[in-house]
Design a protein around this motif. Structure first.
Motif, mmCIF file in Angstrom:
data_model
loop_
_atom_site.group_PDB
_atom_site.id
_atom_site.type_symbol
_atom_site.label_atom_id
_atom_site.label_comp_id
_atom_site.label_asym_id
_atom_site.label_seq_id
_atom_site.Cartn_x
_atom_site.Cartn_y
_atom_site.Cartn_z
ATOM 1 N N PRO A 84 11.571 -7.807 49.140
ATOM 2 C CA PRO A 84 12.428 -8.672 48.312
ATOM 3 C C PRO A 84 11.656 -9.362 47.194
ATOM 4 C CG PRO A 84 12.933 -8.975 50.636
ATOM 5 C CD PRO A 84 11.682 -8.143 50.579
ATOM 6 N N LEU A 85 10.407 -9.739 47.459
ATOM 7 C CA LEU A 85 9.589 -10.367 46.427
ATOM 8 C C LEU A 85 9.259 -9.367 45.327
ATOM 9 C CD1 LEU A 85 8.112 -12.993 45.664
ATOM 10 C CD2 LEU A 85 6.136 -12.163 46.954
ATOM 11 N N ILE A 86 8.995 -8.120 45.692
ATOM 12 C CA ILE A 86 8.732 -7.073 44.698
ATOM 13 C C ILE A 86 9.957 -6.858 43.820
ATOM 14 C CG2 ILE A 86 8.243 -4.613 44.399
ATOM 15 C CD1 ILE A 86 6.541 -4.753 46.937
ATOM 16 N N GLU A 87 11.131 -6.848 44.436
ATOM 17 C CA GLU A 87 12.369 -6.642 43.674
ATOM 18 C C GLU A 87 12.636 -7.802 42.717
ATOM 19 O OE1 GLU A 87 15.212 -6.052 46.751
ATOM 20 O OE2 GLU A 87 14.455 -4.056 47.288
ATOM 21 N N ARG A 88 12.375 -9.023 43.152
ATOM 22 C CA ARG A 88 12.567 -10.181 42.260
ATOM 23 C C ARG A 88 11.551 -10.177 41.127
ATOM 24 N NH1 ARG A 88 13.348 -12.899 47.213
ATOM 25 N NH2 ARG A 88 11.266 -13.812 47.123
ATOM 26 N N ALA A 89 10.356 -9.632 41.400
ATOM 27 C CA ALA A 89 9.305 -9.614 40.383
ATOM 28 C C ALA A 89 9.685 -8.744 39.196
ATOM 29 C CB ALA A 89 7.998 -9.116 40.993
ATOM 30 N N ALA A 90 10.634 -7.823 39.388
ATOM 31 C CA ALA A 90 11.066 -6.960 38.293
ATOM 32 C C ALA A 90 11.658 -7.755 37.137
ATOM 33 C CB ALA A 90 12.079 -5.935 38.804
ATOM 34 N N GLU A 91 12.135 -8.975 37.439
ATOM 35 C CA GLU A 91 12.722 -9.817 36.401
ATOM 36 C C GLU A 91 11.765 -10.907 35.912
ATOM 37 O OE1 GLU A 91 15.618 -8.887 35.326
ATOM 38 O OE2 GLU A 91 15.748 -7.340 36.882
ATOM 39 N N ALA A 92 10.547 -10.904 36.414
ATOM 40 C CA ALA A 92 9.605 -11.972 36.068
ATOM 41 C C ALA A 92 9.150 -11.860 34.611
ATOM 42 C CB ALA A 92 8.394 -11.909 36.990
ATOM 43 N N ASP A 93 8.899 -13.000 33.979
ATOM 44 C CA ASP A 93 8.410 -13.017 32.599
ATOM 45 C C ASP A 93 6.939 -12.610 32.527
ATOM 46 O OD1 ASP A 93 10.874 -13.873 31.632
ATOM 47 O OD2 ASP A 93 10.373 -15.993 31.929
ATOM 48 N N ASP A 94 6.148 -13.031 33.504
ATOM 49 C CA ASP A 94 4.712 -12.758 33.530
ATOM 50 C C ASP A 94 4.442 -11.760 34.657
ATOM 51 O OD1 ASP A 94 1.940 -12.768 33.902
ATOM 52 O OD2 ASP A 94 1.744 -14.847 33.248
ATOM 53 N N THR A 95 4.258 -10.487 34.296
ATOM 54 C CA THR A 95 4.123 -9.440 35.299
ATOM 55 C C THR A 95 2.847 -9.593 36.108
ATOM 56 O OG1 THR A 95 5.305 -7.948 33.822
ATOM 57 C CG2 THR A 95 4.140 -6.962 35.662
ATOM 58 N N ARG A 96 1.760 -9.894 35.424
ATOM 59 C CA ARG A 96 0.499 -10.046 36.147
ATOM 60 C C ARG A 96 0.578 -11.186 37.150
ATOM 61 N NH1 ARG A 96 -4.972 -12.400 33.617
ATOM 62 N NH2 ARG A 96 -6.055 -12.735 35.573
#
Length: 220
Positions: A84-96
């Motif tokens: 679930p954290l990986i899926e939410r990270a898809a929308e993150a502004d700062d990928t790193r």
């Protein structure tokens, strides 16, 4: 009569279906028990079986050794807590930063299962295999970070699981303080910064197996 089943065939299929349900239920109970017992630190297959409410023979039928239990528990951790954290990270502004948070959360989860790293003698092997399954889900995140200039362009999705296992091997051992993990995760992730980064040397045939390297350290 054509198209009709004999009563014996119907009852046999019903028994097979019940056995499949019972087996699935046993597997789920054993994995849940594994997380509980490993979280307490000291663990044994007998304690896991008792916590799951199954006989030791049932546990061995599904999980023939400690490594199989560790693999199943680690897969459960990744699927239920990390995916679930990986899926939410898809929308993150700062990928790193999102990748760093994923790595930090992974280390926290493994550290919470205090006996996970030490229960199997080849934890590094198991971790590499399990984490490689998540390469595909990390690939879009990695590409977006590279396109934004946040992550070095020569990193591949296949590098990420190995990168994470390096962190796990050094920072997820029992007793490692959270502040120490956070400090060195930040240091590790500086290596993903494309600014002033030197090119990664190419891998030579036969020299791309991190499991062999980590296994030799573990056995030392």
């Amino acid at each position: 009569m054509a198209g009709q089943e004999e009563p014996g065939m119907t009852s046999a299929r019903g028994r097979d279906a019940r056995r499949r349900v019972d087996a699935r239920s046993s597997v789920e109970r054993i994995i849940a028990a594994g997380r509980i017992v490993l979280g307490e630190g000291e663990a044994s297959l007998e304690r896991i079986a008792a916590e799951a409410g199954v006989g030791i023979a049932t546990l061995y039928r599904h999980f023939p050794n400690r490594e199989a239990v560790v693999r199943a528990v680690l897969e459960d951790i990744l699927e239920t807590d990390l995916q679930p954290l990986i899926e939410r990270a898809a929308e993150a502004d700062d990928t790193r930063q999102a990748l760093q948070e994923i790595a930090t959360r992974l280390l926290d989860l493994i550290a919470e299962e205090r006996g996970l790293v030490t229960f199997a003698g080849n934890f590094a092997d198991v971790a590499v295999d399990v984490l490689q399954r998540f390469s595909a889900s990390l690939h879009p995140l990695l590409l977006r970070g590279q396109q934004a200039g946040e992550i070095r362009a020569d990193l591949t999705a296949e590098d990420i699981p190995r990168f994470l296992v390096m962190a796990v091997a050094g920072l997820a051992l029992p007793g490692t303080a959270p502040s120490l993990r956070a400090r060195f995760i930040a240091l590790l992730f500086d290596a993903l910064n494309p600014a002033n980064a030197t090119a990664l040397p190419p891998l030579s045939p036969g020299e791309d197996d991190l499991r062999t390297a980590l296994g030799s350290v573990t056995r030392a």
